[in-house]
Design a protein around this motif. Structure first.
Motif, PDB file in Angstrom:
ATOM      1  N   UNK A 163      17.346 -40.242  11.316  1.00 23.97           N
ATOM      2  CA  UNK A 163      17.133 -41.388  12.206  1.00 23.97           C
ATOM      3  C   UNK A 163      18.458 -41.871  12.806  1.00 23.97           C
ATOM      4  N   UNK A 164      18.471 -42.187  14.086  1.00 25.40           N
ATOM      5  CA  UNK A 164      19.725 -42.563  14.768  1.00 25.40           C
ATOM      6  C   UNK A 164      20.193 -43.970  14.415  1.00 25.40           C
ATOM      7  N   UNK A 165      21.507 -44.143  14.468  1.00 24.74           N
ATOM      8  CA  UNK A 165      22.098 -45.445  14.164  1.00 24.74           C
ATOM      9  C   UNK A 165      22.388 -46.268  15.413  1.00 24.74           C
ATOM     10  N   UNK A 166      22.604 -45.592  16.541  1.00 16.97           N
ATOM     11  CA  UNK A 166      22.974 -46.271  17.777  1.00 16.97           C
ATOM     12  C   UNK A 166      22.073 -45.797  18.919  1.00 16.97           C
ATOM     13  N   UNK A 167      22.143 -46.497  20.036  1.00 17.88           N
ATOM     14  CA  UNK A 167      21.347 -46.109  21.207  1.00 17.88           C
ATOM     15  C   UNK A 167      21.764 -44.732  21.712  1.00 17.88           C
ATOM     16  N   UNK A 168      23.065 -44.461  21.710  1.00 22.06           N
ATOM     17  CA  UNK A 168      23.540 -43.147  22.155  1.00 22.06           C
ATOM     18  C   UNK A 168      23.010 -42.044  21.241  1.00 22.06           C
ATOM     19  N   UNK A 169      23.030 -42.289  19.932  1.00 20.09           N
ATOM     20  CA  UNK A 169      22.507 -41.308  18.985  1.00 20.09           C
ATOM     21  C   UNK A 169      20.998 -41.126  19.157  1.00 20.09           C
ATOM     22  N   UNK A 170      20.316 -42.211  19.506  1.00 16.60           N
ATOM     23  CA  UNK A 170      18.870 -42.104  19.719  1.00 16.60           C
ATOM     24  C   UNK A 170      18.572 -41.236  20.941  1.00 16.60           C
ATOM     25  N   UNK A 171      19.368 -41.402  21.987  1.00 11.92           N
ATOM     26  CA  UNK A 171      19.188 -40.580  23.178  1.00 11.92           C
ATOM     27  C   UNK A 171      19.416 -39.102  22.853  1.00 11.92           C
ATOM     28  N   UNK A 172      20.450 -38.831  22.034  1.00 12.61           N
ATOM     29  CA  UNK A 172      20.738 -37.451  21.649  1.00 12.61           C
ATOM     30  C   UNK A 172      19.608 -36.876  20.802  1.00 12.61           C
ATOM     31  N   UNK A 173      19.082 -37.686  19.874  1.00 10.89           N
ATOM     32  CA  UNK A 173      17.971 -37.230  19.031  1.00 10.89           C
ATOM     33  C   UNK A 173      16.770 -36.862  19.886  1.00 10.89           C
ATOM     34  N   UNK A 174      16.391 -37.739  20.805  1.00 14.70           N
ATOM     35  CA  UNK A 174      15.181 -37.495  21.577  1.00 14.70           C
ATOM     36  C   UNK A 174      15.355 -36.381  22.599  1.00 14.70           C
ATOM     37  N   UNK A 175      16.559 -36.192  23.038  1.00 14.75           N
ATOM     38  CA  UNK A 175      16.833 -35.022  23.876  1.00 14.75           C
ATOM     39  C   UNK A 175      16.603 -33.745  23.083  1.00 14.75           C
ATOM     40  N   UNK A 176      17.061 -33.737  21.828  1.00 14.07           N
ATOM     41  CA  UNK A 176      16.869 -32.571  20.965  1.00 14.07           C
ATOM     42  C   UNK A 176      15.401 -32.350  20.656  1.00 14.07           C
ATOM     43  N   UNK A 177      14.686 -33.434  20.331  1.00  9.98           N
ATOM     44  CA  UNK A 177      13.263 -33.311  20.024  1.00  9.98           C
ATOM     45  C   UNK A 177      12.513 -32.711  21.207  1.00  9.98           C
ATOM     46  N   UNK A 178      12.801 -33.189  22.403  1.00 14.90           N
ATOM     47  CA  UNK A 178      12.112 -32.685  23.587  1.00 14.90           C
ATOM     48  C   UNK A 178      12.417 -31.211  23.843  1.00 14.90           C
TER      49      UNK A 178
END
Length: 296
Positions: A22-37
């Motif tokens: 799970x991401x800690x920051x907004x930037x990390x969340x964007x990176x996570x969801x880019x990877x998931x997609x």
């Protein structure tokens, strides 16, 4: 030597799964969801979302699992640990997951919030992963994964005790195990010999972690008890400032590891993605796992 044709043309029965944190920051969340997609079109059997030491990411894990359920066609598996929570608290979390539609949980003992701190169960909590498995099976008919350690868990007295602990988890209702990552394929097969001799017959899925940063991998491996072969260290020598070559080496090493495992009868692989898609996608391409419409 790699034989891409083995995977690209012949290996049609491989199943993969991916792990995210799970991401800690907004930037990390964007990176996570880019990877998931980017990884979603590979149709993994499931994707798991980790749970931080001491339950530190409980809410973020829950939010990530919930979003995966709502916005993708992926089947999420939520990690759940015993640390710093009562049985009642953990049971409530499990019921929330069940009500959300989550049917797969990765049941773990977990680590204490401070690195190096000796494990101690909550006075009113589950004692260990085997105890947690028993409790979860009372709540719902979850598909339960547990951890396995080809090189033994650092807290185990010896390899035999480690196998005994794995067997307790399976006997209590776990459906499969996912291993800690490793680099020595022969060691995995020796571990499987001990597993089968103990009467454990559920799937033991090898965990694969491509090495993106050798220094970090070495440091983390030292803490979790994973050995670093000398040949692997040699391969990454002089590549600290050469990221492109590092990625090529990492993908090749992991793909060859999967090839050798496949030749030994392994059909399922669990990738520790570190929330990055490039290496995992590359390795899956070697395995003949590609988005629909691509020739394989």
């Amino acid at each position: 030597m790699l034989k891409p044709s083995l995977f690209a043309a012949e290996a049609k029965d491989i199943d993969v799964s991916f792990e995210f944190f799970p991401p800690k920051t907004e930037k990390m969340e964007q990176a996570l969801w880019s990877s998931i997609r980017k990884l979603e079109p590979l149709h993994p059997g499931m994707v798991s979302v980790t749970y931080g030491a001491g339950g530190s990411t409980r809410e973020r894990t829950h939010a990530t699992v919930s979003r995966i359920l709502k916005e993708t066609d992926l089947l999420p598996a939520a990690h759940l640990t015993c640390v710093a929570a009562t049985k009642g608290e953990i049971d409530d979390i499990a019921r929330e997951y069940w009500d959300m539609g989550v049917r797969h949980i990765v049941a773990l003992r977990g680590d204490m919030p401070t690195i190096g701190q000796a494990y101690a169960p909550h006075e009113q909590g589950y004692k260990n992963a085997a105890d947690l498995v028993t409790g979860l099976k009372k709540i719902g008919d979850f598909h339960l994964s547990v951890a396995a350690y080809p090189e033994s868990h650092p807290d185990s007295a010896n390899p035999a005790a480690d196998i005994d602990n794995l067997k307790r988890k399976i006997d209590n209702g776990a459906d499969q195990a996912i291993t800690q990552y490793f680099f020595d394929v022969d060691m995995y097969f020796r571990f499987m010999d001990r597993v089968l001799a103990a009467g454990i017959t559920v799937p033991i899925i090898p965990g694969i972690m491509p090495v993106t940063n050798f220094a970090q991998a070495k440091n983390f491996s030292g803490r979790c008890g994973t050995s670093i072969p000398a040949w692997l260290a040699t391969l990454f020598e002089g590549l600290d400032d050469r990221p492109e070559i590092r990625r090529h080496v990492a993908a090749t090493v992991a793909a060859e590891q999967c090839m050798r495992l496949y030749q030994g009868g392994v059909k399922k692989f669990h990738f520790y993605t570190l929330n990055r898609s490039e290496l995992t996608t590359t390795i899956c391409h070697f395995l003949g796992i590609r988005p629909e419409g691509e020739i394989s």
